[in-house]
Structures are given as structure tokens and as C-alpha cells.
Design a protein around this motif. Structure first.
Motif, PDB file in Angstrom:
ATOM      1  N   LEU A  21     -16.706  -2.256  16.303  1.00 14.73           N
ATOM      2  CA  LEU A  21     -17.727  -2.833  17.158  1.00 14.73           C
ATOM      3  C   LEU A  21     -17.062  -3.403  18.389  1.00 14.73           C
ATOM      4  N   HIS A  22     -17.850  -3.607  19.405  1.00 19.06           N
ATOM      5  CA  HIS A  22     -17.397  -4.277  20.619  1.00 19.06           C
ATOM      6  C   HIS A  22     -18.138  -5.603  20.669  1.00 19.06           C
ATOM      7  N   ALA A  23     -17.424  -6.684  20.351  1.00 18.39           N
ATOM      8  CA  ALA A  23     -18.035  -8.010  20.241  1.00 18.39           C
ATOM      9  C   ALA A  23     -17.958  -8.765  21.556  1.00 18.39           C
ATOM     10  N   GLN A  24     -19.062  -9.402  21.923  1.00 18.25           N
ATOM     11  CA  GLN A  24     -18.976 -10.360  23.006  1.00 18.25           C
ATOM     12  C   GLN A  24     -17.996 -11.445  22.554  1.00 18.25           C
ATOM     13  N   THR A  25     -17.126 -11.886  23.449  1.00 11.77           N
ATOM     14  CA  THR A  25     -16.038 -12.777  23.025  1.00 11.77           C
ATOM     15  C   THR A  25     -16.555 -14.062  22.381  1.00 11.77           C
ATOM     16  N   HIS A  26     -17.718 -14.555  22.794  1.00 11.89           N
ATOM     17  CA  HIS A  26     -18.246 -15.773  22.166  1.00 11.89           C
ATOM     18  C   HIS A  26     -18.609 -15.535  20.695  1.00 11.89           C
ATOM     19  N   ALA A  27     -18.762 -14.264  20.282  1.00 10.56           N
ATOM     20  CA  ALA A  27     -19.166 -13.935  18.910  1.00 10.56           C
ATOM     21  C   ALA A  27     -18.000 -13.518  18.022  1.00 10.56           C
ATOM     22  N   LEU A  28     -16.768 -13.609  18.511  1.00  5.89           N
ATOM     23  CA  LEU A  28     -15.616 -13.183  17.715  1.00  5.89           C
ATOM     24  C   LEU A  28     -15.554 -13.893  16.369  1.00  5.89           C
ATOM     25  N   GLY A  29     -15.770 -15.193  16.350  1.00  2.00           N
ATOM     26  CA  GLY A  29     -15.694 -15.957  15.103  1.00  2.00           C
ATOM     27  C   GLY A  29     -16.726 -15.492  14.081  1.00  2.00           C
ATOM     28  N   PHE A  30     -17.925 -15.174  14.538  1.00  2.00           N
ATOM     29  CA  PHE A  30     -18.975 -14.659  13.652  1.00  2.00           C
ATOM     30  C   PHE A  30     -18.484 -13.400  12.946  1.00  2.00           C
ATOM     31  N   TYR A  31     -17.972 -12.448  13.711  1.00  2.00           N
ATOM     32  CA  TYR A  31     -17.515 -11.190  13.120  1.00  2.00           C
ATOM     33  C   TYR A  31     -16.256 -11.382  12.271  1.00  2.00           C
ATOM     34  N   GLU A  32     -15.364 -12.278  12.684  1.00  6.00           N
ATOM     35  CA  GLU A  32     -14.170 -12.559  11.867  1.00  6.00           C
ATOM     36  C   GLU A  32     -14.572 -13.084  10.490  1.00  6.00           C
ATOM     37  N   ARG A  33     -15.598 -13.936  10.438  1.00 10.18           N
ATOM     38  CA  ARG A  33     -16.066 -14.451   9.148  1.00 10.18           C
ATOM     39  C   ARG A  33     -16.624 -13.343   8.261  1.00 10.18           C
ATOM     40  N   LEU A  34     -17.037 -12.232   8.859  1.00  9.54           N
ATOM     41  CA  LEU A  34     -17.554 -11.088   8.109  1.00  9.54           C
ATOM     42  C   LEU A  34     -16.472 -10.046   7.819  1.00  9.54           C
ATOM     43  N   GLY A  35     -15.215 -10.371   8.146  1.00  7.08           N
ATOM     44  CA  GLY A  35     -14.106  -9.493   7.796  1.00  7.08           C
ATOM     45  C   GLY A  35     -13.620  -8.570   8.896  1.00  7.08           C
ATOM     46  N   TYR A  36     -14.118  -8.720  10.114  1.00  3.74           N
ATOM     47  CA  TYR A  36     -13.687  -7.874  11.222  1.00  3.74           C
ATOM     48  C   TYR A  36     -12.437  -8.465  11.870  1.00  3.74           C
ATOM     49  N   VAL A  37     -11.574  -7.583  12.371  1.00  5.38           N
ATOM     50  CA  VAL A  37     -10.324  -7.988  13.005  1.00  5.38           C
ATOM     51  C   VAL A  37     -10.311  -7.440  14.432  1.00  5.38           C
TER      52      VAL A  37
END
Length: 163
Positions: A127-143
Motif C-alpha cells: 500500500l501507499h500510506a499517507q505519512t500521517h497514517a503510518l502508525g495505523f498500518y504498522e499496528r496492522l503489521g505493515y512495514v
């Protein structure tokens, strides 16, 4: 029996693949509200040719009000976004209405997209995450990987999760 008030009580909602035209229109309406209305993304770049073949998912409140959406690109459609790897799907256009934020809708949408990817035999999701949402995706296992880049004038980072 009265239904719980919204948003003071957590509403009951369902997440499903958007199969029929009404569900798909609800997905596009959420995207318009969030990306075009809130974030100022030009409408002419919000919708694209990928929408025709993507798997769209929709979160809806029990009374039918749409709460969020996202899409999965796979196969040829995803390869431009996944460095040409056909075993990787591309999660995108994840949007949750302002009133539904903080209720777990975004995480439920991501998990539904991951299930759709597994069902298609994919090994990972990018995925291409908006930088403000990095923590959200990291909590779901994305790196996160690679440098920050602009998309529609908004800073993003690429992320991946193996399934």
C-alpha cells in the motif's frame, strides 16, 4: 427496541465485498467525501481505470449508512504498484468517514482486503500510506520501505505485509 445513538455508542456495522452497483456507488461516495471533500484531491484523479477491475470493500452501519471503503488491485493491475511482482496485491483508496473514525472500521476494512488477497492466492499486500497514517498500518503489521513520495500533493510511503 431503539437502536443505539450514533456516534456516542459504537454502532453495529458490517464489512463486505461490494458486489452490486449500489454498494460500489456507496464506496465512491465515501471516497468523494474523504479524499475530494476533506483532503482536496482533485475528483478527476480520485477515480481511475483500476476501479473497474478492483475488489472494493465497504463498511456499512446496520441502518445502511456507509462508513468506509477500500480496494484491492491484483494481477496485472497491481504490478505497477508492487514493483512488478504478481504475487503481491495493492491495497488502496482506504477511507473512513469522519463520523466513523476511531470505531475500528479502518482496521476491519484492511483485514477484509487481506482476506480478498488471500482468496486470490496472493502472498503479500502493498500500500501507499499517507505519512500521517503510518502508525495505523504498522499496528496492522505493515512495514514501510523506500523513500517518502508525493501522491496528489500528499506525502506517502510504500508499505508491505506478508500474508
Amino acid at each position: 427496541m431503539s437502536s443505539p445513538s450514533y456516534p456516542s455508542d459504537v454502532p453495529s456495522y458490517a464489512v463486505r465485498v461490494a458486489e452490486d452497483p449500489a454498494d460500489r456507488e456507496a464506496c465512491f461516495a465515501v471516497r468523494k467525501e474523504v479524499f475530494v471533500g476533506e483532503q482536496g484531491v482533485p475528483e478527476d484523479i480520485e477515480y481511475d481505470a483500476y476501479d473497474a477491475t478492483a475488489v472494493h470493500v465497504l463498511a456499512v452501519r446496520e441502518d445502511g449508512v456507509p462508513l468506509g471503503t477500500g480496494r484491492l488491485l491484483y494481477g496485472e493491475a497491481a504490478t505497477a504498484k508492487t514493483d512488478g511482482d504478481p504475487s503481491v496485491g495493492s491495497l488502496g483508496r482506504l477511507a473512513v468517514t469522519q463520523a466513523a473514525r476511531g470505531l475500528g472500521v479502518g482496521a476491519a476494512l484492511v483485514r477484509e482486503i487481506e482476506e480478498a488477497a488471500r482468496a486470490r492466492g496472493l502472498a503479500a499486500v502493498d500500500l501507499h500510506a499517507q505519512t500521517h497514517a503510518l502508525g495505523f498500518y504498522e499496528r496492522l503489521g505493515y512495514v514501510a520501505y523506500g523513500p517518502e513520495f508525493p501522491d496528489a500533493g500528499i506525502p506517502h510511503r510504500a508499505m508491505r505485509r506478508s500474508l
